[in-house]
Design a protein around this motif. Structure first.
Motif, PDB file in Angstrom:
ATOM      1  N   UNK A 128      47.723  44.107  35.248  1.00 11.16           N
ATOM      2  CA  UNK A 128      48.216  45.484  35.340  1.00 11.16           C
ATOM      3  C   UNK A 128      47.845  46.127  36.672  1.00 11.16           C
ATOM      4  N   UNK A 129      46.804  45.631  37.299  1.00 16.84           N
ATOM      5  CA  UNK A 129      46.361  46.213  38.562  1.00 16.84           C
ATOM      6  C   UNK A 129      47.209  45.762  39.751  1.00 16.84           C
ATOM      7  N   UNK A 130      48.026  44.734  39.546  1.00 17.47           N
ATOM      8  CA  UNK A 130      48.893  44.265  40.623  1.00 17.47           C
ATOM      9  C   UNK A 130      50.117  45.158  40.747  1.00 17.47           C
ATOM     10  N   UNK A 173      43.655  38.915  42.076  1.00 13.45           N
ATOM     11  CA  UNK A 173      43.182  38.480  40.762  1.00 13.45           C
ATOM     12  C   UNK A 173      41.856  37.740  40.873  1.00 13.45           C
ATOM     13  N   UNK A 174      41.697  36.952  41.931  1.00 12.69           N
ATOM     14  CA  UNK A 174      40.463  36.196  42.115  1.00 12.69           C
ATOM     15  C   UNK A 174      39.263  37.128  42.254  1.00 12.69           C
ATOM     16  N   UNK A 175      39.454  38.247  42.944  1.00  8.60           N
ATOM     17  CA  UNK A 175      38.355  39.191  43.125  1.00  8.60           C
ATOM     18  C   UNK A 175      37.990  39.861  41.803  1.00  8.60           C
ATOM     19  N   UNK A 176      39.010  40.108  40.968  1.00  5.06           N
ATOM     20  CA  UNK A 176      38.773  40.782  39.693  1.00  5.06           C
ATOM     21  C   UNK A 176      38.253  39.814  38.638  1.00  5.06           C
ATOM     22  N   UNK A 181      35.048  32.525  35.753  1.00  5.89           N
ATOM     23  CA  UNK A 181      34.773  31.129  36.059  1.00  5.89           C
ATOM     24  C   UNK A 181      33.271  30.863  36.076  1.00  5.89           C
ATOM     25  N   UNK A 182      32.522  31.829  36.579  1.00  2.00           N
ATOM     26  CA  UNK A 182      31.074  31.698  36.642  1.00  2.00           C
ATOM     27  C   UNK A 182      30.479  33.022  36.202  1.00  2.00           C
ATOM     28  N   UNK A 188      32.454  40.063  42.453  1.00  2.00           N
ATOM     29  CA  UNK A 188      33.148  40.491  43.659  1.00  2.00           C
ATOM     30  C   UNK A 188      33.332  39.314  44.598  1.00  2.00           C
ATOM     31  N   UNK A 189      34.535  38.755  44.599  1.00  2.00           N
ATOM     32  CA  UNK A 189      34.834  37.608  45.446  1.00  2.00           C
ATOM     33  C   UNK A 189      35.152  38.110  46.841  1.00  2.00           C
ATOM     34  N   UNK A 190      34.627  37.500  47.884  1.00  2.00           N
ATOM     35  CA  UNK A 190      34.922  37.942  49.254  1.00  2.00           C
ATOM     36  C   UNK A 190      36.400  37.884  49.544  1.00  2.00           C
ATOM     37  N   UNK A 191      36.820  38.700  50.519  1.00  2.00           N
ATOM     38  CA  UNK A 191      38.234  38.766  50.865  1.00  2.00           C
ATOM     39  C   UNK A 191      38.766  37.424  51.301  1.00  2.00           C
ATOM     40  N   UNK A 192      37.941  36.556  51.853  1.00  2.00           N
ATOM     41  CA  UNK A 192      38.403  35.268  52.343  1.00  2.00           C
ATOM     42  C   UNK A 192      38.399  34.175  51.305  1.00  2.00           C
ATOM     43  N   UNK A 193      38.260  34.539  50.034  1.00  2.00           N
ATOM     44  CA  UNK A 193      38.182  33.521  48.988  1.00  2.00           C
ATOM     45  C   UNK A 193      39.459  32.714  48.919  1.00  2.00           C
ATOM     46  N   UNK A 194      39.333  31.493  48.405  1.00  2.04           N
ATOM     47  CA  UNK A 194      40.496  30.631  48.244  1.00  2.04           C
ATOM     48  C   UNK A 194      41.445  31.259  47.247  1.00  2.04           C
TER      49      UNK A 194
END
Length: 208
Positions: A128-130, A173-176, A181-182, A188-194
Protein backbone atom coordinates in the motif's frame (compact mmCIF):
# COMPACT_ATOMS: atom_id res chain seq x y z
CA UNK A 1 -16.58 -29.79 -27.89
CA UNK A 2 -18.46 -28.61 -24.81
CA UNK A 3 -18.18 -25.06 -23.56
CA UNK A 4 -16.30 -26.20 -20.46
CA UNK A 5 -13.73 -28.02 -22.59
CA UNK A 6 -13.19 -25.18 -25.05
CA UNK A 7 -10.04 -23.06 -25.01
CA UNK A 8 -10.21 -19.42 -23.98
CA UNK A 9 -9.76 -18.33 -27.59
CA UNK A 10 -12.57 -20.66 -28.68
CA UNK A 11 -14.84 -19.15 -26.04
CA UNK A 12 -14.10 -15.64 -27.25
CA UNK A 13 -14.89 -16.68 -30.82
CA UNK A 14 -18.06 -18.47 -29.74
CA UNK A 15 -19.19 -15.43 -27.77
CA UNK A 16 -18.58 -13.17 -30.77
CA UNK A 17 -20.63 -15.62 -32.85
CA UNK A 18 -23.56 -15.35 -30.46
CA UNK A 19 -23.13 -18.27 -28.04
CA UNK A 20 -24.86 -17.04 -24.84
CA UNK A 21 -22.89 -19.43 -22.58
CA UNK A 22 -19.37 -18.78 -23.83
CA UNK A 23 -18.59 -15.54 -22.03
CA UNK A 24 -20.08 -16.81 -18.77
CA UNK A 25 -17.64 -19.74 -18.90
CA UNK A 26 -14.75 -17.36 -19.56
CA UNK A 27 -15.74 -15.30 -16.52
CA UNK A 28 -16.09 -18.44 -14.39
CA UNK A 29 -12.55 -19.51 -15.31
CA UNK A 30 -10.80 -16.24 -14.64
CA UNK A 31 -12.84 -14.15 -12.21
CA UNK A 32 -10.92 -15.25 -9.09
CA UNK A 33 -7.56 -14.29 -10.55
CA UNK A 34 -8.92 -11.04 -11.97
CA UNK A 35 -10.50 -10.27 -8.61
CA UNK A 36 -7.17 -10.78 -6.86
CA UNK A 37 -5.46 -8.36 -9.25
CA UNK A 38 -8.21 -5.75 -8.80
CA UNK A 39 -8.12 -6.08 -5.02
CA UNK A 40 -4.35 -5.78 -4.78
CA UNK A 41 -4.37 -2.82 -7.14
CA UNK A 42 -7.19 -0.85 -5.50
CA UNK A 43 -6.88 -2.10 -1.88
CA UNK A 44 -10.60 -1.63 -1.43
CA UNK A 45 -13.02 -4.57 -1.88
CA UNK A 46 -15.91 -2.34 -2.90
CA UNK A 47 -13.84 -0.46 -5.47
CA UNK A 48 -12.30 -3.71 -6.72
CA UNK A 49 -15.74 -5.28 -7.16
CA UNK A 50 -16.98 -2.29 -9.15
CA UNK A 51 -13.82 -2.22 -11.28
CA UNK A 52 -14.09 -5.93 -12.00
CA UNK A 53 -17.72 -5.57 -13.05
CA UNK A 54 -16.82 -2.67 -15.34
CA UNK A 55 -13.92 -4.68 -16.79
CA UNK A 56 -16.05 -7.71 -17.59
CA UNK A 57 -18.69 -5.50 -19.20
CA UNK A 58 -15.95 -3.92 -21.33
CA UNK A 59 -14.57 -7.34 -22.22
CA UNK A 60 -18.07 -8.57 -23.11
CA UNK A 61 -18.53 -5.68 -25.51
CA UNK A 62 -15.01 -5.79 -26.95
CA UNK A 63 -14.72 -9.56 -27.42
CA UNK A 64 -15.54 -9.36 -31.13
CA UNK A 65 -12.44 -7.20 -31.65
CA UNK A 66 -10.07 -9.68 -29.96
CA UNK A 67 -7.42 -10.64 -32.54
CA UNK A 68 -5.52 -13.36 -30.63
CA UNK A 69 -2.32 -11.31 -30.73
CA UNK A 70 -1.89 -12.17 -27.05
CA UNK A 71 -3.34 -14.74 -24.67
CA UNK A 72 -6.92 -14.20 -23.55
CA UNK A 73 -5.75 -13.93 -19.93
CA UNK A 74 -3.31 -11.15 -20.91
CA UNK A 75 -6.12 -9.34 -22.71
CA UNK A 76 -8.40 -9.70 -19.68
CA UNK A 77 -5.69 -8.50 -17.31
CA UNK A 78 -5.17 -5.42 -19.48
CA UNK A 79 -8.88 -4.59 -19.30
CA UNK A 80 -9.04 -5.19 -15.53
CA UNK A 81 -5.92 -3.13 -14.81
CA UNK A 82 -7.19 -0.28 -16.99
CA UNK A 83 -10.53 -0.33 -15.17
CA UNK A 84 -8.69 -0.19 -11.85
CA UNK A 85 -6.44 2.66 -12.91
CA UNK A 86 -9.45 4.60 -14.18
CA UNK A 87 -10.99 4.30 -10.72
CA UNK A 88 -7.71 5.31 -9.08
CA UNK A 89 -7.66 8.51 -11.12
CA UNK A 90 -11.23 9.27 -10.12
CA UNK A 91 -10.69 8.69 -6.41
CA UNK A 92 -7.28 10.32 -5.94
CA UNK A 93 -8.68 12.89 -3.54
CA UNK A 94 -10.52 10.26 -1.49
CA UNK A 95 -9.01 8.32 1.46
CA UNK A 96 -8.09 4.69 0.89
CA UNK A 97 -9.48 1.72 2.79
CA UNK A 98 -7.05 -0.83 4.28
CA UNK A 99 -6.91 -4.18 2.49
CA UNK A 100 -8.57 -6.86 4.62
CA UNK A 101 -6.80 -10.06 5.53
CA UNK A 102 -9.20 -12.04 3.39
CA UNK A 103 -11.95 -11.01 1.03
CA UNK A 104 -14.37 -12.40 -1.55
CA UNK A 105 -12.61 -14.94 -3.72
CA UNK A 106 -9.78 -15.33 -1.21
CA UNK A 107 -10.12 -18.49 0.90
CA UNK A 108 -9.81 -18.08 4.63
CA UNK A 109 -7.01 -19.98 6.31
CA UNK A 110 -8.22 -20.77 9.83
CA UNK A 111 -5.17 -22.92 10.57
CA UNK A 112 -2.70 -20.19 9.75
CA UNK A 113 -0.45 -19.28 12.62
CA UNK A 114 -0.68 -15.80 14.05
CA UNK A 115 2.79 -15.02 12.74
CA UNK A 116 1.81 -15.97 9.17
CA UNK A 117 -1.25 -13.74 9.32
CA UNK A 118 0.82 -10.90 10.70
CA UNK A 119 3.36 -11.38 7.92
CA UNK A 120 0.64 -11.16 5.26
CA UNK A 121 -0.68 -7.96 6.80
CA UNK A 122 2.82 -6.47 6.91
CA UNK A 123 3.37 -7.30 3.23
CA UNK A 124 -0.03 -5.90 2.26
CA UNK A 125 0.70 -2.72 4.18
CA UNK A 126 4.07 -2.43 2.45
CA UNK A 127 2.42 -2.76 -0.97
CA UNK A 128 0.00 0.00 0.00
CA UNK A 129 2.95 2.32 0.54
CA UNK A 130 4.02 2.03 -3.09
CA UNK A 131 2.78 4.42 -5.73
CA UNK A 132 0.28 3.01 -8.22
CA UNK A 133 2.84 2.97 -11.05
CA UNK A 134 5.16 0.77 -8.97
CA UNK A 135 2.60 -1.42 -7.21
CA UNK A 136 0.75 -2.54 -10.35
CA UNK A 137 3.85 -3.90 -12.19
CA UNK A 138 5.02 -5.63 -9.01
CA UNK A 139 1.62 -7.27 -8.53
CA UNK A 140 1.63 -8.51 -12.13
CA UNK A 141 5.28 -9.66 -12.23
CA UNK A 142 6.05 -10.79 -8.68
CA UNK A 143 2.62 -11.90 -7.49
CA UNK A 144 0.78 -12.97 -10.64
CA UNK A 145 3.92 -14.35 -12.35
CA UNK A 146 3.66 -12.49 -15.64
CA UNK A 147 6.86 -11.86 -17.57
CA UNK A 148 8.15 -8.34 -18.11
CA UNK A 149 7.07 -8.54 -21.77
CA UNK A 150 3.52 -9.63 -20.86
CA UNK A 151 3.26 -6.97 -18.17
CA UNK A 152 4.40 -4.32 -20.64
CA UNK A 153 1.61 -5.39 -23.02
CA UNK A 154 -0.98 -5.36 -20.24
CA UNK A 155 0.00 -1.88 -19.07
CA UNK A 156 0.80 -0.47 -22.51
CA UNK A 157 4.29 0.65 -21.50
CA UNK A 158 7.84 -0.24 -22.53
CA UNK A 159 9.55 -3.31 -21.04
CA UNK A 160 12.31 -1.09 -19.70
CA UNK A 161 9.71 0.97 -17.86
CA UNK A 162 8.29 -2.17 -16.25
CA UNK A 163 11.78 -3.20 -15.11
CA UNK A 164 12.64 0.20 -13.69
CA UNK A 165 9.31 0.56 -11.84
CA UNK A 166 9.64 -2.94 -10.40
CA UNK A 167 13.22 -2.23 -9.34
CA UNK A 168 12.26 1.00 -7.57
CA UNK A 169 9.27 -0.68 -5.93
CA UNK A 170 11.33 -3.65 -4.77
CA UNK A 171 13.96 -1.34 -3.29
CA UNK A 172 11.24 0.37 -1.23
CA UNK A 173 9.74 -2.98 -0.20
CA UNK A 174 13.17 -4.24 0.83
CA UNK A 175 13.61 -1.33 3.22
CA UNK A 176 10.19 -1.94 4.76
CA UNK A 177 10.29 -5.75 4.80
CA UNK A 178 13.96 -6.53 5.43
CA UNK A 179 13.20 -7.53 9.02
CA UNK A 180 11.01 -10.43 7.78
CA UNK A 181 14.08 -12.16 6.42
CA UNK A 182 16.15 -11.57 9.53
CA UNK A 183 13.92 -10.65 12.48
CA UNK A 184 16.96 -9.84 14.63
CA UNK A 185 18.40 -7.40 12.13
CA UNK A 186 17.66 -3.74 11.80
CA UNK A 187 14.67 -3.38 9.47
CA UNK A 188 16.09 -0.25 7.89
CA UNK A 189 17.84 -1.52 4.77
CA UNK A 190 20.38 0.92 3.29
CA UNK A 191 19.46 2.69 0.09
CA UNK A 192 22.05 0.66 -1.81
CA UNK A 193 20.55 -2.69 -0.86
CA UNK A 194 20.14 -5.35 -3.50
CA UNK A 195 16.77 -4.94 -5.17
CA UNK A 196 14.11 -7.33 -3.94
CA UNK A 197 16.08 -8.36 -0.80
CA UNK A 198 13.75 -9.53 1.91
CA UNK A 199 10.61 -9.23 -0.21
CA UNK A 200 8.46 -12.36 0.35
CA UNK A 201 6.89 -12.33 -3.10
CA UNK A 202 7.57 -14.50 -6.12
CA UNK A 203 10.21 -13.32 -8.59
CA UNK A 204 9.60 -14.33 -12.19
CA UNK A 205 11.31 -11.98 -14.63
CA UNK A 206 11.34 -14.15 -17.70
CA UNK A 207 7.90 -15.76 -17.69
CA UNK A 208 5.78 -18.22 -15.85
Amino acid sequence: MTTAASSDADLIAAHAAGDPRAFAELVRRHRDRMWAVALRTLRDPEEASDALQEAFISAFRAAASFRAESQVTTWLHRIVVNACLDRVRRRQSRPTVPLPETGPGEPAAPRDSMSERETRLVVQNALRQLSEDQRVPIVLVDVEGYSVAETAKILGIAEGTVKSRCARGRAKLAKVLGHLRNPDADANVPDGAVEGRGVPVRRNWEGR
